[in-house]
Every structure is written in C-alpha cells, then in structure tokens.
Design a protein around this motif. Sequence first.
Motif, PDB file in Angstrom:
ATOM      1  N   PHE A 237      -1.074  -9.439   6.928  1.00  0.00           N
ATOM      2  CA  PHE A 237      -1.145  -9.209   5.480  1.00  0.00           C
ATOM      3  C   PHE A 237      -1.446  -7.734   5.243  1.00  0.00           C
ATOM      4  O   PHE A 237      -2.231  -7.121   5.971  1.00  0.00           O
ATOM      5  CB  PHE A 237      -2.255 -10.070   4.879  1.00  0.00           C
ATOM      6  CG  PHE A 237      -2.556  -9.775   3.431  1.00  0.00           C
ATOM      7  CD1 PHE A 237      -1.874 -10.418   2.416  1.00  0.00           C
ATOM      8  CD2 PHE A 237      -3.541  -8.857   3.086  1.00  0.00           C
ATOM      9  CE1 PHE A 237      -2.156 -10.153   1.079  1.00  0.00           C
ATOM     10  CE2 PHE A 237      -3.834  -8.582   1.754  1.00  0.00           C
ATOM     11  CZ  PHE A 237      -3.134  -9.230   0.756  1.00  0.00           C
ATOM     12  N   SER A 238      -0.821  -7.151   4.220  1.00  0.00           N
ATOM     13  CA  SER A 238      -1.096  -5.748   3.909  1.00  0.00           C
ATOM     14  C   SER A 238      -1.060  -5.527   2.407  1.00  0.00           C
ATOM     15  O   SER A 238      -0.389  -6.260   1.660  1.00  0.00           O
ATOM     16  CB  SER A 238      -0.100  -4.816   4.604  1.00  0.00           C
ATOM     17  OG  SER A 238       1.223  -5.071   4.151  1.00  0.00           O
ATOM     18  N   ALA A 239      -1.801  -4.529   1.955  1.00  0.00           N
ATOM     19  CA  ALA A 239      -1.826  -4.149   0.543  1.00  0.00           C
ATOM     20  C   ALA A 239      -1.929  -2.637   0.458  1.00  0.00           C
ATOM     21  O   ALA A 239      -2.775  -2.024   1.125  1.00  0.00           O
ATOM     22  CB  ALA A 239      -2.998  -4.812  -0.163  1.00  0.00           C
ATOM     23  N   PHE A 240      -1.067  -2.022  -0.374  1.00  0.00           N
ATOM     24  CA  PHE A 240      -1.002  -0.576  -0.501  1.00  0.00           C
ATOM     25  C   PHE A 240      -1.165  -0.201  -1.976  1.00  0.00           C
ATOM     26  O   PHE A 240      -0.422  -0.702  -2.828  1.00  0.00           O
ATOM     27  CB  PHE A 240       0.343  -0.051   0.010  1.00  0.00           C
ATOM     28  CG  PHE A 240       0.691  -0.502   1.397  1.00  0.00           C
ATOM     29  CD1 PHE A 240       0.200   0.171   2.505  1.00  0.00           C
ATOM     30  CD2 PHE A 240       1.491  -1.618   1.595  1.00  0.00           C
ATOM     31  CE1 PHE A 240       0.518  -0.244   3.784  1.00  0.00           C
ATOM     32  CE2 PHE A 240       1.818  -2.053   2.864  1.00  0.00           C
ATOM     33  CZ  PHE A 240       1.325  -1.366   3.966  1.00  0.00           C
ATOM     34  N   PRO A 241      -2.125   0.672  -2.302  1.00  0.00           N
ATOM     35  CA  PRO A 241      -2.307   1.057  -3.707  1.00  0.00           C
ATOM     36  C   PRO A 241      -1.135   1.881  -4.222  1.00  0.00           C
ATOM     37  O   PRO A 241      -0.624   2.761  -3.518  1.00  0.00           O
ATOM     38  CB  PRO A 241      -3.604   1.873  -3.680  1.00  0.00           C
ATOM     39  CG  PRO A 241      -3.712   2.382  -2.277  1.00  0.00           C
ATOM     40  CD  PRO A 241      -3.092   1.334  -1.403  1.00  0.00           C
ATOM     41  N   LEU A 242      -0.702   1.591  -5.448  1.00  0.00           N
ATOM     42  CA  LEU A 242       0.416   2.300  -6.064  1.00  0.00           C
ATOM     43  C   LEU A 242      -0.026   3.173  -7.225  1.00  0.00           C
ATOM     44  O   LEU A 242       0.456   4.293  -7.385  1.00  0.00           O
ATOM     45  CB  LEU A 242       1.459   1.292  -6.569  1.00  0.00           C
ATOM     46  CG  LEU A 242       2.101   0.384  -5.516  1.00  0.00           C
ATOM     47  CD1 LEU A 242       3.042  -0.612  -6.190  1.00  0.00           C
ATOM     48  CD2 LEU A 242       2.831   1.200  -4.473  1.00  0.00           C
ATOM     49  N   THR A 243      -0.929   2.668  -8.052  1.00  0.00           N
ATOM     50  CA  THR A 243      -1.376   3.386  -9.244  1.00  0.00           C
ATOM     51  C   THR A 243      -2.886   3.292  -9.352  1.00  0.00           C
ATOM     52  O   THR A 243      -3.458   2.214  -9.159  1.00  0.00           O
ATOM     53  CB  THR A 243      -0.745   2.787 -10.515  1.00  0.00           C
ATOM     54  OG1 THR A 243       0.676   2.802 -10.394  1.00  0.00           O
ATOM     55  CG2 THR A 243      -1.142   3.598 -11.745  1.00  0.00           C
ATOM     56  N   ARG A 244      -3.519   4.421  -9.657  1.00  0.00           N
ATOM     57  CA  ARG A 244      -4.975   4.439  -9.842  1.00  0.00           C
ATOM     58  C   ARG A 244      -5.310   4.656 -11.312  1.00  0.00           C
ATOM     59  O   ARG A 244      -4.551   5.287 -12.054  1.00  0.00           O
ATOM     60  CB  ARG A 244      -5.620   5.519  -8.969  1.00  0.00           C
ATOM     61  CG  ARG A 244      -5.475   5.217  -7.474  1.00  0.00           C
ATOM     62  CD  ARG A 244      -6.143   6.268  -6.612  1.00  0.00           C
ATOM     63  NE  ARG A 244      -5.965   5.965  -5.193  1.00  0.00           N
ATOM     64  CZ  ARG A 244      -6.798   5.229  -4.471  1.00  0.00           C
ATOM     65  NH1 ARG A 244      -7.900   4.732  -5.047  1.00  0.00           N
ATOM     66  NH2 ARG A 244      -6.555   4.983  -3.201  1.00  0.00           N
TER      67      ARG A 244
END
Length: 347
Positions: free
Chosen positions: A276-283
């Motif tokens: 499983f992976s999660a990558f931030p796109l917008t802060r």
Amino acid sequence: MNGKGLALFIFLWLPMHSMAQGFAGLGSAAEDFAVPQRSTVLQFPADHGAHPQYRIEWWYVTANLMGSDGIPYGLQWTLFRSALAPRDGQGWATPQLWMGHAAVTTPKAHFVAERLARGGIGQAGVTADPFFAWIDDWKMEGPDFNHMRLTATAPEFAYDVQLIAKGPLVLHGQNGYSVKSAAGQASHYYSQPFFQVSGTLTLPEGQVPVTGSAWLDREWSSQPLAQDQRGWEWFSLSFDSGDKLMGFVLRGDTDYTSGTWISADGTATAFPNGAFSAFPLTRHSVAGREVPTEWRVRLPDKGIDVTVSALNTDAWMATSVPYWEGPITVAGSHAGVGYLEMTGYDN
C-alpha cells in the motif's frame, strides 16, 4: 470536570502523550504494560470492552453522511483510554484516564469538541455486553455491537444517530495482530466497516436528517510505534462497488505501510509493508501547519490507483493532542468516499 481537575488531567496526560517521543508518546517503552502477542485470539464480545493492562486504546467511529438538504457531511466520535499504570482500580485510585473527541464536518465548517475524564468514578468507561461506551453524556450503546445508538452534544453541534451493521467484523494484520514497524511494534486491531447510519445532526442553522455509512475502529497496544516514527496517515475508503480498503503510512526514518482489502462480502486480505502506498499531492495551510489534504493512494494488487480529496481542508482537530481528520471523496480507478486521519503535524 472543574478547572482544577482539568488542569490536573492535562498535567498527567501531556507528559506521556505530547512531550514524549513520537506522536502521543506512543513510541516510548512499554515498561510493565501488556504487549500484544501474535498468538492472541481475539474474543467477542469481551474484546469490545476495555483492556486496562494495555497503555492506550480507542473506540473510533467515522461516518460519511448525506443530508436531506443534499449536502455531504462527516461525523466523528472517539473515546480514548490511557493508563498511567498497567492495572485498573476503584475511585480516584484508578490509573485510567479517558478522553473523548466529537466532530461534525461540512463543506464549509468543522465543529470540534473534547471531553476529559478520570476512570473509576463513573464519568467514563466501556462495558462489553451489553455494549456501552461513554464519557459524560456522550454515548455509544446498544444491546450488542451490531446495533447501537451514537450521541454527542456540544455548544455548536450535536448528533443522534443509529448504527446497524450489515457485514462482519474485520480483523487486520494476522487475525487482529497488526504490525506497525520493521522493529515489530504492534497492536490488536479490528474494525466494523459495514455500519449503515440514520439519524439527525444539529447544527447552528438547525436540524438535518442524515443517512450514510460508518466505520468503527478498535485498537489497543502499549507501544504501537517505533522510536523513530513521528506520526501517520490513516485511510478508510469505501468504494461504490461495496469493496473497502484500510491503509496506513507510519512516518519515520523509513516509512512503514500496511493495508487491508475488504471485499463486499467482508472477506479480508492483509497486505504487508510496501504493498500500500500514499503520496501527497496538494498541501493546505491550517492552524499554522502545512497539511497534505489531497493524496494519490495505490494498492496495485487490487488495481487501486485513486485520488482522495478532503471535503473540507480545514478539518483540524484543535484538541489537547491536535491532528487533522475529516471526510474525503475518492476518484480514479475506483469511486467512493472515506475518511483520512493525519497525526504528527502538531509542531
């Protein structure tokens, strides 16, 4: 709780939960507390109740709702138990501390309330059969864990909803033994992700009948984080297909991830670190922090490649131990809704 009692509670709570290493001090040594064992077989309904021999535990409900006004809403109800020593007791002699969080999120507002209590004096607690969890007048109760009423009141909001389970309990990891780090830290962790919800929100503009779905998490441990882990992102995703996904990323010198795929019939498949992976796109800037509120989430083994976006980017939980938590929408390879919790952004 009066002002003196509140100050004492915070004095006792914060050294262990905010100033110690890692988010909420959960990476500090377990000392004499019980430690989760891989061989443990969870027992129900007994394990719906409290485990005072462990240091930290929670009963955690999040709900994605739709109002009769056509507006989407989010709801949270959480009861935390924390122990100063690995035992229970009567009256003020008990080392058990309790904290409750309640929240309602709309596209334009985020309402939060907190309750603090000492165990042993009847102000807060949990019983397993029949199920009853409470802190002051906030309650989650029912004849069993499949049929419950959930209530909370605060100056700006209130809710009163019914939870009815339409699927089985789901055990995460290996039969409820959920590993949290390469060093082997773990918790006992299960969920009821199949609640249907109906009831009423009370907001500043009035009452709103709502329906939707809810996800209840149960977890207990004494040292669930490794010493280098500073916080986490936790995702619960409910897809239009009826399938569901729980995934988390524990942030440290090297991130550690885990996931559980939950088929529409309740069959669970656990995925190890790295699947499983999660990558931030917008802060987004909230409460003086830069917090990622849009993510790319992937579980290639199940064809999952989605973007999750906050319903309200300002869903900051300004509580004694602050964190971000709110409802999300899901788009991409699969569509749906869910909830996102992010901790360790408090400094």
